[in-house]
Design an enzyme around this catalytic site. Structure first.
Site, PDB file in Angstrom:
ATOM      1  CG  HIS A  32      -0.969  -1.563  -7.842  1.00 30.35           C
ATOM      2  ND1 HIS A  32      -0.017  -1.982  -8.744  1.00 30.35           N
ATOM      3  CD2 HIS A  32      -0.564  -2.046  -6.642  1.00 30.35           C
ATOM      4  CE1 HIS A  32       0.915  -2.681  -8.112  1.00 30.35           C
ATOM      5  NE2 HIS A  32       0.591  -2.736  -6.845  1.00 30.35           N
ATOM      6  CG  ASP A  68      -1.744  -1.255   1.357  1.00 28.40           C
ATOM      7  OD1 ASP A  68      -2.390  -1.648   0.382  1.00 28.40           O
ATOM      8  OD2 ASP A  68      -1.714  -1.860   2.447  1.00 28.40           O
TER       9      ASP A  68
END
Length: 437
Positions: free
Chosen positions: A41, A13
Site C-alpha cells: 500500500h 493495486d
C-alpha cells in the site's frame, strides 16, 4: 458499531492504501484482516511517500488504534524492517499497533518453498506469486502440523517447536529440490535464534486482537477494515488458480478480522478507472499495444512489492460488477481518473464473447476466461487534465459522463473520485454522504 470496509474490486493495486489513510482520522480503529507482505500500500502525505506491506495504513495517524488480526500472515523480519523505517521517520508504531496472537508466521522455509514450487508453474506460466512465502504459509495454516503462530513466539515451548518444524521442513524441501545453501539457512539452531530475536522485539505488540476488536465494537467505536489485494484474486471467488491464498473479496472480512456480519455497515469498493494485473492469468481487456504502454507510463504502473510492470487494459465492467456484488459494495471509489485524461477515446468492456456467445459473467475456469474476447463500448475521452480538480464541478462534462456510465454498468453509485496520489487529490461526491464519509 459503525464498520466500514475498503475492498479492492480488481486484481489489486487499486490505491486502497490512499483511501484508508485519508479515511482513518474519521475512525477509532483501522483493522487489517487478510493477506501478508505480498500486498503493498502506497500512501502519499505531502512530500512524504510511505510504502506499507504489513502495517495498516492508519499507522500514520497517532490517535487511531491499528490492529493486525488472525487472517493476516506475518513475516516478522519484514515487519520489523517496516517498523524501523517508520520509527526512523518519527512514527511511533509500538504505541498504536497490536498484532494478533493467532496470526500465522511466514517463516524462511516458506519463501524457499514458494520459489521452488513456482519454478514448476501452471502451464509454464507464473500464478503471480511474489515469492514472499504467503501461499506456503497459508498451506501450513490449513495443514496445521507445521504451522507457527505469533503466540508460539512467547510460549515456553517455542524453541522445541521451532527446531522440530525446521528439521521437518529441511527434509521436505530437500525432496523438492532446494539447494544445500537453502537447507543450511533454515537449520534448526538458526531458526531458534531468529525466533528468539523476533520475540524480544515483538512481544509488547502481541495481543488478543479478537477480544480487543469485539470489545471496541460493543462500545460502539468506529472501525475501518482494510483489505489487501483485490477481489479477483480471492482464493474461492477469483480467477483461480491465478489468485492469492486468502479471501481478498468482501466475504473475507468477518472471518479474517473476527467480527460478526451485523457490524459491517458500509463497503467501499475501490477500482481504477482502467484495469491492471500483475503476473500471469487471464485478463480479457488487456492492451498489449502502445495504448497499454501509455497507460502504464502515465499511471506509473509498477508493483509496490515487486517492482514488476503491471499489465494494463481498459475498464472491465463485467468483472467489477461481479466483485462488487460479491463483496456487498455500497459505494464505488473510482481511482486514477487523471491517467485517462490523456485519451481522445476510451473503451469499457461491457460483455465477453465466449466461444461465439455473448456472456455477462466471469467464467470459473481460467481457460474459459482466457478465451473470452472483450465486447467494448466506446466512450469519448475528455483529453483535459483533471489533476487540479477538487470537486465534481471541476470535472469536464465528458469525464463525468464516463463516471456515470461506470455507475450504470456496475450498478453502484460512485462516492469517491481520485485524480492523483496526494490526499488533496481526492473528491467525495454527494453519494459518499450515504456512507457517512
Amino acid at each position: 458499531m459503525s464498520g466500514t470496509c475498503v475492498i479492492g474490486l480488481q486484481w489489486g493495486d487499486e490505491a486502497k492504501g490512499k483511501l484508508v489513510d485519508l479515511l482513518a482520522p474519521r475512525f477509532d480503529w483501522v483493522v487489517r484482516y487478510q493477506g501478508g507482505a505480498n500486498a503493498g500500500h502506497t500512501v502519499v502525505a505531502g512530500d512524504e511517500t510511505y510504502k506499507l506491506h504489513h502495517i495498516p495504513s492508519g499507522i500514520l495517524h497517532s490517535d487511531v488504534q491499528n490492529v493486525i488480526t488472525p487472517g493476516v500472515v506475518i513475516n516478522p523480519t519484514t515487519m520489523l524492517q517496516e517498523i524501523d523505517g517508520l520509527q526512523a521517520r518519527g512514527i511511533d508504531v509500538f504505541e498504536n499497533l497490536k498484532v494478533s496472537e493467532r496470526a500465522h508466521l511466514v517463516m524462511p522455509w516458506h519463501m524457499i518453498e514458494d520459489a521452488t514450487i513456482n519454478a514448476t508453474a501452471v502451464r509454464g506460466e507464473s500464478i503471480g506469486t511474489t515469492n514472499r512465502g504467503i501461499g506456503p504459509c497459508y498451506r501450513d495454516k490449513v495443514g496445521r502440523t507445521h504451522a507457527i503462530r505469533m503466540i508460539d513466539l512467547i510460549e515456553g515451548s517455542r524453541d522445541e517447536r521451532i527446531a522440530t518444524v525446521a528439521g521437518q521442513k529441511q527434509v521436505l524441501l530437500k525432496n523438492l529440490g532446494a539447494s544445500e545453501e537453502e537447507l543450511d539457512s533454515i537449520a534448526p539452531e538458526k531458526m531458534v535464534a531468529l525466533a528468539a530475536s523476533w520475540a524480544e522485539r515483538l512481544a509488547p505488540m502481541i495481543a488478543d486482537t479478537t477480544d480487543m476488536v469485539l470489545d471496541a465494537a460493543e462500545a460502539n467505536q468506529k472501525m475501518l477494515f482494510e483489505g489487501a489485494q483485490g477481489a479477483l484474486l480471492d482464493i474461492d471467488h477469483g480467477t483461480y488458480p491465478f489468485v492469492t491464498s486468502s479471501n481478498s473479496s468482501g466475504v473475507g472480512v468477518c472471518a479474517g478480522a473476527g467480527v460478526p456480519p451485523k457490524w459491517i455497515n458500509q463497503v467501499l469498493g475501490v477500482c481504477k478507472a482502467y484495469s491492471t494485473r500483475v503476473g500471469g492469468g487471464p485478463f480479457p481487456s488487456e492492451l498489449e499495444d502502445e495504448t497499454g504502454e501509455k497507460i502504464r507510463k502515465l499511471g506509473n504502473e509498477f508493483g509496490t512489492t515487486t517492482g514488476r510492470p503491471r499489465r494494463c487494459g481498459w475498464f472491465d465492467a463485467v468483472a467489477v460488477r461481479y466483485t462488487a456484488r460479491l463483496s456487498g459494495v455500497t459505494r464505488l471509489a473510482l481511482m486514477m481518473m487523471d491517467v485517462l485524461a490523456h485519451f481522445d477515446e476510451l473503451k469499457v468492456c461491457v460483455a465477453y464473447e465466449l466461444d461465439g456467445k455473448e456472456i455477462h459473467r466471469v467464467p470459473a475456469h481460467a481457460e474459459q476466461l482466457r478465451r473470452c474476447k472483450p465486447i467494448y463500448e466506446t466512450i469519448q475521452g475528455w483529453n483535459t487534465p483533471v489533476d487540479d480538480a477538487r470537486s465534481v464541478d471541476d470535472f469536464p462534462p465528458l469525464a463525468m459522463a464516463y463516471v456515470k456510465r461506470i455507475e450504470e454498468l456496475v450498478g453502484i453509485p460512485v462516492g469517491v473520485l481520485s485524480v492523483g496520489p496526494d490526499r488533496a487529490q481526492t473528491i467525495f461526491t454527494e453519494e459518499s454522504k450515504v456512507m457517512g464519509l
